[in-house]
Enzyme design. Structure first.
Site, short mmCIF file in Angstrom:
data_model
loop_
_atom_site.label_atom_id
_atom_site.label_comp_id
_atom_site.label_asym_id
_atom_site.label_seq_id
_atom_site.Cartn_x
_atom_site.Cartn_y
_atom_site.Cartn_z
N ARG A 1 -43.60 -3.10 16.19
CA ARG A 1 -44.52 -2.99 17.31
C ARG A 1 -45.23 -4.32 17.55
NH1 ARG A 1 -48.88 1.90 18.01
NH2 ARG A 1 -49.82 1.20 19.94
N PHE B 1 -43.72 -0.50 26.33
CA PHE B 1 -44.14 0.88 26.60
C PHE B 1 -45.56 1.02 27.14
CE2 PHE B 1 -44.28 0.42 21.88
CZ PHE B 1 -45.65 0.55 21.69
N GLU C 1 -40.48 9.38 26.33
CA GLU C 1 -39.89 8.06 26.08
C GLU C 1 -39.12 8.06 24.78
OE1 GLU C 1 -42.67 4.86 26.33
OE2 GLU C 1 -43.62 5.69 28.12
N ARG D 1 -48.83 -4.66 14.42
CA ARG D 1 -49.73 -3.50 14.51
C ARG D 1 -50.91 -3.63 13.56
NH1 ARG D 1 -46.54 1.63 13.93
NH2 ARG D 1 -48.54 2.59 13.58
N ARG E 1 -55.88 8.39 17.24
CA ARG E 1 -54.77 9.31 17.25
C ARG E 1 -55.21 10.45 18.15
NH1 ARG E 1 -50.88 8.89 13.72
NH2 ARG E 1 -52.00 7.68 12.19
N LYS F 1 -38.21 6.91 21.21
CA LYS F 1 -39.02 6.34 20.13
C LYS F 1 -38.17 5.33 19.37
CE LYS F 1 -42.22 7.63 16.44
NZ LYS F 1 -41.93 6.58 15.50
N LYS G 1 -45.58 12.51 19.13
CA LYS G 1 -44.21 12.20 18.69
C LYS G 1 -43.49 13.46 18.23
CE LYS G 1 -46.14 10.76 14.28
NZ LYS G 1 -46.44 9.68 13.35
P1 AMP Z 1 -45.36 6.58 13.91
O1 AMP Z 1 -45.36 5.18 13.37
O2 AMP Z 1 -44.26 7.45 13.36
O3 AMP Z 1 -46.72 7.23 13.87
O4 AMP Z 1 -45.00 6.51 15.48
C1 AMP Z 1 -45.75 5.76 16.39
C2 AMP Z 1 -45.08 4.42 16.60
O5 AMP Z 1 -43.88 4.53 17.33
C3 AMP Z 1 -45.89 3.46 17.44
O6 AMP Z 1 -46.86 2.83 16.65
C4 AMP Z 1 -44.84 2.49 17.95
O7 AMP Z 1 -44.72 1.43 17.01
C5 AMP Z 1 -43.56 3.27 17.89
N1 AMP Z 1 -42.91 3.49 19.19
C6 AMP Z 1 -41.59 3.44 19.40
N2 AMP Z 1 -41.28 3.71 20.67
C7 AMP Z 1 -42.43 3.95 21.32
C8 AMP Z 1 -42.76 4.30 22.67
N3 AMP Z 1 -41.83 4.47 23.60
N4 AMP Z 1 -44.08 4.48 22.97
C9 AMP Z 1 -45.03 4.32 22.02
N5 AMP Z 1 -44.76 3.98 20.74
C10 AMP Z 1 -43.49 3.81 20.38
#
Ligand code: AMP
Length: 573
Positions: free
Chosen positions: A254, A338, A247, A269, A412, A249, A418
């Site tokens: 969020r 998502f 998907e 969040r 996690r 990102k 990611k």
């Molecule tokens: P990070 O904040 O870098 O750890 O990345 C995770 C965050 O990406 C999640 O908490 C979401 O807020 C965001 N996110 C963006 N697109 C998506 C997606 N397609 N699926 C899940 N999370 C996503």
């Protein structure tokens, strides 16, 4: 349970830092606590009144608490103020001043935990004209019936600085020990907590394993958001997941959306209620063809003509500057959905991701609430292609989804992985929390700001561990702003749950999350992150890349992740 007994145990906890000892003290306390009181006791230990999404704030500033101390201890306001300046801790001042008075006092009524908690709720709920007097009156009454030690904790709680240093994992362990004599209930208790984000509520059933095991998601009780692991190559992802969904990102805001009939609530969040910020999305969600639903998505503005996404920062900046209604018209938001976690009475969190996605695509297809873009891949080449597309479109990268994984609330896990723009290159980032700051030297002295000490979270121990001293990355203007914000949350003592080796000029309440970029992870005797053989992990050439106002202490990078990045650099451990 008498609050005076609890205060004695809090005092013992404060003097111990070992997690086992704390668990021991707490489990014996829980065993002696009545079921009707245990939830209230757990909130007090967490330093909160209710879970954050209920949005009830005590609203008691230090000056009002000082007035209550003055009238209860029979001193003038000035004397309380003087003592506070000297002690640096208003709880300690209340204790000292009340000790002097209690020598002459006649009698006090013993207070239960429930009585103290309910009075705090009354303080929080009194509003409107005369409410500050009302708040001071209730606190004065509490202090009139307090021993000096009780007063120490009541005052610290009321002004939001209880800081016992007991993390949620320790409370959960203690509940498990209280119920079963060992850690066997830790996992189901933790799962229940992740599913409802309300440890006080879960604690009410701590010794009913069947009830805990059957805990289900419910509308308007937000879940702890699932978190993503990271890998640094498409190959590593495909090797781990095999066939998976990739998907986009989105770098937005969020949102966890709950709907039942006409009622809609949106949570950030950090699980704070954000409904009022997004009237445009609320109206769309109300129209959904589902009676009850919980789903998650990333909200951000999208310029349809130019096919360009606005970043999270740009989106929020516009919203803050303009009236919300105006901003909604000018910069319409989209919600890229998502995940679906609950639908028409059914908890979907234990269903496979692939099944949840099918439901999601049936429900969301319009122009505002739309499914996140997703493609099924089975080779790293296919994955790489989508990753490059995402970068070309100005997105952050991709998130790979394990087709067979349940929704891992609060965790996690490798259900989501990611892959971001910078991985594998020179720059990577962590989200750390500021625990202290430094005064400037040389050219920066005029701003009196020399950077911050950053900590990450050790999810096994529930403690914060330092990982970097960061002095660059922000413009002068941003530094002045950050320093002013930190000034307001200065504390005399370091955060009680912080492990550290280096000092700062000022400690602060752990409140602000920042994203820090760095060149690599090194080992250093000065930092406590993942401490092993006298060395911890540290960021090399760290610089602040942005504030993460949307993230709270529970979403920061963990020790495990930092260790993982270290290993990805080619260091086996
Ligand atoms: P990070 O904040 O870098 O750890 O990345 C995770 C965050 O990406 C999640 O908490 C979401 O807020 C965001 N996110 C963006 N697109 C998506 C997606 N397609 N699926 C899940 N999370 C996503």
């Amino acid at each position: 349970m008498l609050f005076s007994d609890v205060a004695v145990l809090f005092d013992r906890i404060e003097k111990k830092s070992g997690r086992l000892e704390m668990t021991d003290i707490l489990s014996s306390l829980f065993k002696r606590t009545d079921h009707t009181e245990i939830g209230k006791l757990v909130y007090i230990i967490q330093g909160i009144l209710v879970p954050p999404y209920e949005g009830i704030d005590l609203g008691m500033g230090e000056r009002f608490a000082m007035q209550a101390i003055a009238s209860s201890a029979g001193y003038g306001f000035g004397e309380v103020e003087k003592n506070y300046k000297k002690s640096g801790d208003l709880g300690d001042s209340a204790e000292t001043l009340l000790t002097k008075k209690k020598q002459t006092a006649l009698s006090t009524t013993q207070m239960s935990v429930a009585y103290v908690y309910d009075s705090m709720i009354k303080i929080a709920k009194s509003s409107g004209t005369g409410s500050q007097d009302q708040k001071i009156k209730i606190l004065t009454e509490l202090l009139n019936n307090s021993s000096p030690l009780e007063a120490r904790y009541i005052v610290r709680f009321v002004i939001g600085s209880l800081r016992l240093g007991v993390g949620d994992p320790t409370i959960i362990d203690a509940l498990s020990f209280a119920a079963s004599g060992d850690k066997s209930l830790r996992e189901p208790l933790e799962r229940a907590y992740n599913v409802c984000a309300d440890l006080g509520f879960v604690a009410g059933f701590y010794d009913k394993p069947d009830r805990i095991a059957a805990f289900e998601v419910e509308p308007f009780r937000p879940l702890m958001p699932a978190l993503a692991e990271r890998e640094n190559t498409p190959e590593a992802i495909v090797e781990r997941l095999g066939e998976c969904d990739i998907e986009m990102k989105y770098d937005g805001f969020r949102l966890q959306c709950h709907k039942s009939g006409d009622k809609v609530e949106l949570y950030s969040r950090k699980l704070e209620k954000m409904t009022h910020m997004f009237p445009d999305l609320v109206a769309e969600i109300r129209k959904l063809k589902a009676e009850t639903i919980i789903f998650e998505g990333e909200a951000l503005a999208y310029d349809q003509k130019k096919k360009r996404y606005f970043s999270f920062q740009q989106t929020m900046h516009r919203r803050r500057k303009h009236d919300i209604e105006e901003a909604s018209a000018e910069l319409p938001l989209k919600l890229f959905v998502f995940d679906v976690l609950y639908l028409d009475g059914k908890d979907l969190t234990n269903e496979k991701y692939s099944k949840r996605r099918v439901k999601l695509e049936k429900l969301f297809h319009d122009d505002i609430l739309m499914p996140s873009r997703s493609s099924r891949v089975s080779t790293s080449l296919e994955l790489e292609k989508i990753f490059q597309e995402s970068i070309k479109e100005g997105l952050e990268g991709i998130i790979a989804k394990d087709l067979n994984a349940p929704y891992t609330a609060g965790k996690r896990k490798f259900a989501w992985i990611k892959l971001k723009k910078s991985y594998g290159k020179a720059v990577d980032t962590v989200d750390g929390i500021i625990v202290g700051y430094y005064l400037g030297q040389g050219a920066r002295a005029q701003f009196e700001f020399g950077g911050v000490l950053l900590a990450i979270y050790n999810s096994d121990s529930g403690r914060l561990e330092t990982v970097a001293k960061v002095a660059s990355g922000f413009s002068e203007e941003e530094m002045v702003e950050l320093r002013a914000a930190l000034e307001k949350i200065k504390t005399k003592e370091p955060p009680a749950n912080l492990d550290f080796k280096i000092e700062v000029d000022f400690w602060v309440e752990p409140k602000y999350v920042v994203e820090a970029a760095f060149d690599e992870i090194t080992e250093s005797p000065n930092h406590t992150c993942g401490m092993h053989d006298g060395k911890g992990y540290a960021l090399r050439f760290p610089r602040i890349s942005r504030m993460r106002e949307d993230k709270g202490i529970k979403e920061i990078t963990t020790t495990d992740e930092v260790e993982k990045i270290f290993r990805m650099q080619g260091h086996p451990r």
